[in-house]
Scaffold this motif. Sequence first.
Motif, PDB file in Angstrom:
ATOM      1  N   LEU A  47      44.550  47.157  35.132  1.00 20.15           N
ATOM      2  CA  LEU A  47      44.733  46.269  36.287  1.00 20.15           C
ATOM      3  C   LEU A  47      44.781  44.826  35.807  1.00 20.15           C
ATOM      4  CD1 LEU A  47      42.099  47.869  38.692  1.00 20.15           C
ATOM      5  CD2 LEU A  47      44.422  48.632  38.165  1.00 20.15           C
ATOM      6  N   THR A  48      45.795  44.091  36.255  1.00 20.63           N
ATOM      7  CA  THR A  48      45.971  42.705  35.809  1.00 20.63           C
ATOM      8  C   THR A  48      46.319  41.810  36.977  1.00 20.63           C
ATOM      9  OG1 THR A  48      46.808  43.480  33.682  1.00 20.63           O
ATOM     10  CG2 THR A  48      47.194  41.168  34.225  1.00 20.63           C
ATOM     11  N   PHE A  56      41.299  44.291  34.120  1.00 15.47           N
ATOM     12  CA  PHE A  56      40.182  45.198  34.339  1.00 15.47           C
ATOM     13  C   PHE A  56      40.555  46.568  33.771  1.00 15.47           C
ATOM     14  CE2 PHE A  56      37.545  48.209  36.567  1.00 15.47           C
ATOM     15  CZ  PHE A  56      36.327  47.567  36.614  1.00 15.47           C
ATOM     16  N   PRO A  57      39.694  47.201  32.946  1.00  9.85           N
ATOM     17  CA  PRO A  57      38.328  46.789  32.636  1.00  9.85           C
ATOM     18  C   PRO A  57      38.223  45.573  31.711  1.00  9.85           C
ATOM     19  CG  PRO A  57      38.877  48.737  31.387  1.00  9.85           C
ATOM     20  CD  PRO A  57      40.031  48.481  32.294  1.00  9.85           C
ATOM     21  N   GLY A  58      39.330  45.153  31.088  1.00  6.40           N
ATOM     22  CA  GLY A  58      39.304  43.938  30.292  1.00  6.40           C
ATOM     23  C   GLY A  58      38.776  44.135  28.882  1.00  6.40           C
ATOM     24  N   ARG A  59      38.826  43.033  28.123  1.00  2.80           N
ATOM     25  CA  ARG A  59      38.391  43.100  26.727  1.00  2.80           C
ATOM     26  C   ARG A  59      36.904  42.878  26.561  1.00  2.80           C
ATOM     27  NH1 ARG A  59      43.404  39.239  25.994  1.00  2.80           N
ATOM     28  NH2 ARG A  59      42.198  38.386  27.725  1.00  2.80           N
ATOM     29  N   SER A  60      36.239  42.451  27.644  1.00  3.60           N
ATOM     30  CA  SER A  60      34.802  42.207  27.581  1.00  3.60           C
ATOM     31  C   SER A  60      34.203  42.347  28.972  1.00  3.60           C
ATOM     32  CB  SER A  60      34.510  40.796  27.036  1.00  3.60           C
ATOM     33  OG  SER A  60      34.996  39.820  27.931  1.00  3.60           O
ATOM     34  N   GLN A  61      32.887  42.446  29.004  1.00  2.00           N
ATOM     35  CA  GLN A  61      32.203  42.536  30.287  1.00  2.00           C
ATOM     36  C   GLN A  61      32.404  41.252  31.092  1.00  2.00           C
ATOM     37  OE1 GLN A  61      28.051  43.489  30.027  1.00  2.00           O
ATOM     38  NE2 GLN A  61      27.675  43.203  32.213  1.00  2.00           N
ATOM     39  N   LYS A  62      32.472  40.114  30.402  1.00  2.00           N
ATOM     40  CA  LYS A  62      32.666  38.829  31.077  1.00  2.00           C
ATOM     41  C   LYS A  62      33.995  38.797  31.823  1.00  2.00           C
ATOM     42  CE  LYS A  62      32.827  33.857  30.140  1.00  2.00           C
ATOM     43  NZ  LYS A  62      32.741  32.805  29.086  1.00  2.00           N
ATOM     44  N   GLU A  63      35.059  39.309  31.200  1.00  2.00           N
ATOM     45  CA  GLU A  63      36.368  39.323  31.839  1.00  2.00           C
ATOM     46  C   GLU A  63      36.388  40.289  33.014  1.00  2.00           C
ATOM     47  OE1 GLU A  63      41.095  40.054  30.768  1.00  2.00           O
ATOM     48  OE2 GLU A  63      39.602  39.924  29.172  1.00  2.00           O
ATOM     49  N   ALA A  64      35.747  41.437  32.855  1.00  2.15           N
ATOM     50  CA  ALA A  64      35.690  42.407  33.954  1.00  2.15           C
ATOM     51  C   ALA A  64      34.928  41.844  35.149  1.00  2.15           C
ATOM     52  CB  ALA A  64      35.036  43.696  33.463  1.00  2.15           C
ATOM     53  N   THR A  65      33.846  41.109  34.866  1.00  2.00           N
ATOM     54  CA  THR A  65      33.055  40.496  35.942  1.00  2.00           C
ATOM     55  C   THR A  65      33.871  39.440  36.680  1.00  2.00           C
ATOM     56  OG1 THR A  65      30.998  40.869  34.701  1.00  2.00           O
ATOM     57  CG2 THR A  65      30.943  39.240  36.486  1.00  2.00           C
ATOM     58  N   LYS A  66      34.609  38.628  35.927  1.00  2.00           N
ATOM     59  CA  LYS A  66      35.424  37.587  36.560  1.00  2.00           C
ATOM     60  C   LYS A  66      36.531  38.210  37.406  1.00  2.00           C
ATOM     61  CE  LYS A  66      37.501  33.108  35.600  1.00  2.00           C
ATOM     62  NZ  LYS A  66      37.783  32.088  34.563  1.00  2.00           N
ATOM     63  N   PHE A  67      37.121  39.305  36.919  1.00  2.00           N
ATOM     64  CA  PHE A  67      38.141  40.028  37.683  1.00  2.00           C
ATOM     65  C   PHE A  67      37.555  40.484  39.024  1.00  2.00           C
ATOM     66  CE2 PHE A  67      40.410  43.737  39.096  1.00  2.00           C
ATOM     67  CZ  PHE A  67      41.735  43.506  38.774  1.00  2.00           C
ATOM     68  N   THR A  68      36.343  41.033  38.974  1.00  2.00           N
ATOM     69  CA  THR A  68      35.678  41.522  40.178  1.00  2.00           C
ATOM     70  C   THR A  68      35.413  40.384  41.153  1.00  2.00           C
ATOM     71  OG1 THR A  68      34.606  43.229  38.825  1.00  2.00           O
ATOM     72  CG2 THR A  68      33.707  42.845  41.034  1.00  2.00           C
ATOM     73  N   ARG A  69      34.985  39.238  40.627  1.00  2.00           N
ATOM     74  CA  ARG A  69      34.712  38.082  41.488  1.00  2.00           C
ATOM     75  C   ARG A  69      35.976  37.616  42.199  1.00  2.00           C
ATOM     76  NH1 ARG A  69      31.374  35.057  36.682  1.00  2.00           N
ATOM     77  NH2 ARG A  69      29.319  36.028  37.021  1.00  2.00           N
ATOM     78  N   VAL A  70      37.075  37.500  41.452  1.00  2.00           N
ATOM     79  CA  VAL A  70      38.337  37.049  42.045  1.00  2.00           C
ATOM     80  C   VAL A  70      38.819  38.032  43.094  1.00  2.00           C
ATOM     81  CG1 VAL A  70      40.786  36.595  41.573  1.00  2.00           C
ATOM     82  CG2 VAL A  70      39.034  35.690  40.035  1.00  2.00           C
ATOM     83  N   LEU A  71      38.703  39.322  42.782  1.00  2.00           N
ATOM     84  CA  LEU A  71      39.151  40.349  43.722  1.00  2.00           C
ATOM     85  C   LEU A  71      38.340  40.295  45.017  1.00  2.00           C
ATOM     86  CD1 LEU A  71      41.359  42.490  43.610  1.00  2.00           C
ATOM     87  CD2 LEU A  71      39.616  44.170  42.946  1.00  2.00           C
ATOM     88  N   LEU A  72      37.026  40.052  44.898  1.00  2.00           N
ATOM     89  CA  LEU A  72      36.183  39.959  46.090  1.00  2.00           C
ATOM     90  C   LEU A  72      36.570  38.750  46.946  1.00  2.00           C
ATOM     91  CD1 LEU A  72      33.800  40.831  47.832  1.00  2.00           C
ATOM     92  CD2 LEU A  72      32.299  39.506  46.321  1.00  2.00           C
ATOM     93  N   ILE A  73      36.820  37.612  46.299  1.00  2.88           N
ATOM     94  CA  ILE A  73      37.226  36.418  47.045  1.00  2.88           C
ATOM     95  C   ILE A  73      38.556  36.660  47.760  1.00  2.88           C
ATOM     96  CG2 ILE A  73      37.964  34.004  46.816  1.00  2.88           C
ATOM     97  CD1 ILE A  73      35.909  33.727  44.554  1.00  2.88           C
ATOM     98  N   LEU A  74      39.481  37.337  47.088  1.00  5.75           N
ATOM     99  CA  LEU A  74      40.755  37.678  47.723  1.00  5.75           C
ATOM    100  C   LEU A  74      40.548  38.563  48.950  1.00  5.75           C
ATOM    101  CD1 LEU A  74      43.048  38.375  44.631  1.00  5.75           C
ATOM    102  CD2 LEU A  74      43.439  36.623  46.371  1.00  5.75           C
ATOM    103  N   GLN A  75      39.657  39.544  48.822  1.00 10.73           N
ATOM    104  CA  GLN A  75      39.384  40.443  49.947  1.00 10.73           C
ATOM    105  C   GLN A  75      38.755  39.683  51.108  1.00 10.73           C
ATOM    106  OE1 GLN A  75      36.581  43.621  49.169  1.00 10.73           O
ATOM    107  NE2 GLN A  75      36.183  43.840  51.361  1.00 10.73           N
ATOM    108  N   LEU A  76      37.767  38.821  50.814  1.00 13.49           N
ATOM    109  CA  LEU A  76      37.095  38.062  51.867  1.00 13.49           C
ATOM    110  C   LEU A  76      38.067  37.104  52.548  1.00 13.49           C
ATOM    111  CD1 LEU A  76      33.704  37.261  50.072  1.00 13.49           C
ATOM    112  CD2 LEU A  76      34.093  38.893  51.929  1.00 13.49           C
ATOM    113  N   SER A  77      38.942  36.477  51.757  1.00 13.59           N
ATOM    114  CA  SER A  77      39.946  35.582  52.323  1.00 13.59           C
ATOM    115  C   SER A  77      40.905  36.359  53.221  1.00 13.59           C
ATOM    116  CB  SER A  77      40.725  34.871  51.210  1.00 13.59           C
ATOM    117  OG  SER A  77      41.792  34.124  51.730  1.00 13.59           O
TER     118      SER A  77
END
Length: 391
Positions: A47-48, A56-77
Amino acid sequence: MPQRRAVVAGSRTFPGAGLAPNPGSLIAQIEGIFESIVESIIRKEELTINFERLCFPGRSQKEATKFTRVLLILQLSHDALVSNEILTKRHIFYQNQELFGTQARVDELVDCLALTLGVGREDLNIVATSKGLVAGQATVHLKDGTSIDASYNRIGSSIPLSTTIASVNTSNIKWILVIEKDAVFRSLVSTEFWRTSAAGLGLLVTGKGYPDLLTWSFLHIVQRNNPNVPILVLVDYDPDGVNILRCYRWGLSRLPSPKYLKAHWIGIKARHVLESRNLQPVQSAPERITHQEQAYSSRGGDSAGDSISSISCREPSAQLSVRDRQLVRGTLRRIQAIITTDESSQEVAEMRYELQKMLMLGVKAEIQWLDDGGNLTGWLEQEIILCLGPE
């Protein structure tokens, strides 16, 4: 016009930013992102999102977490746009503290996401909690049919979200005064300076320090509707004061496109400091600073009962600190980068001169310092009338 970007999910490209910022197109953009992600899941592809090339899942946990944050903001918006509701960034953070960790992460991601989509943050139906206040001869008509009478509240009315404003009636005012300090604003409101001033009817506005987007946008709406009414800015004679003036005049970095306010700086300036017969550029002795004085000196203001001529105020004339001098130099670099027109070049030159003079004098002064004789309102009336010129 913003460049068209693409939101990528797997091998599919979805046209994204650059479309007209209306709820329908934004909902379509966000739903297109979600559909692409679902298709990638079905195809078992990575997922990109083309938001800093998040995966997602990305190259690191940090990237996966940021992906999740952006996706949540998109959903809330998306949900807020569909239901025609308004979300605050603070609400997003407190409902998802474990995911975001800090309020600053929410602020940064929302602003960056809006820029990526080529819209303003308010177009996402996500706003900051307003800290700005307005008082005076104005009526703000909202799209839901209600209105705000800015002359009614003796402590000022909260500035509403700009996208909820249908119109602002300020037909009778002659001036708008933007005040850095909340304490000074409340004292002027309590005496109804906007109504009793010899300069005529006016409007008082404060952003309680550095302006937020809602306060700046409100002033932009008022000036667009009343271009002949001058916006006057009153700030401390210190590096933060000049920076606040710069933010009002040349806009905020969070704006989706460059916008400006035509504003006039009335004080405090070097000449006001030099003209004073009581200038003593010394720091108050530590033993004389009370707990109440420390609270008053903070940029957030004082207790509701204090007036601008209160004898309990700390000495408002002091030496520049090391931090102040560093901030002056940083501000000089920022204003040097301002792209000026013939009209604004003189303003930039004045700001540069005042900052250089501040370094030379080695002192700073708060707005309250002008009220040393107990007549700040008289000084303000003279300055406003001078700016208005002959009838």
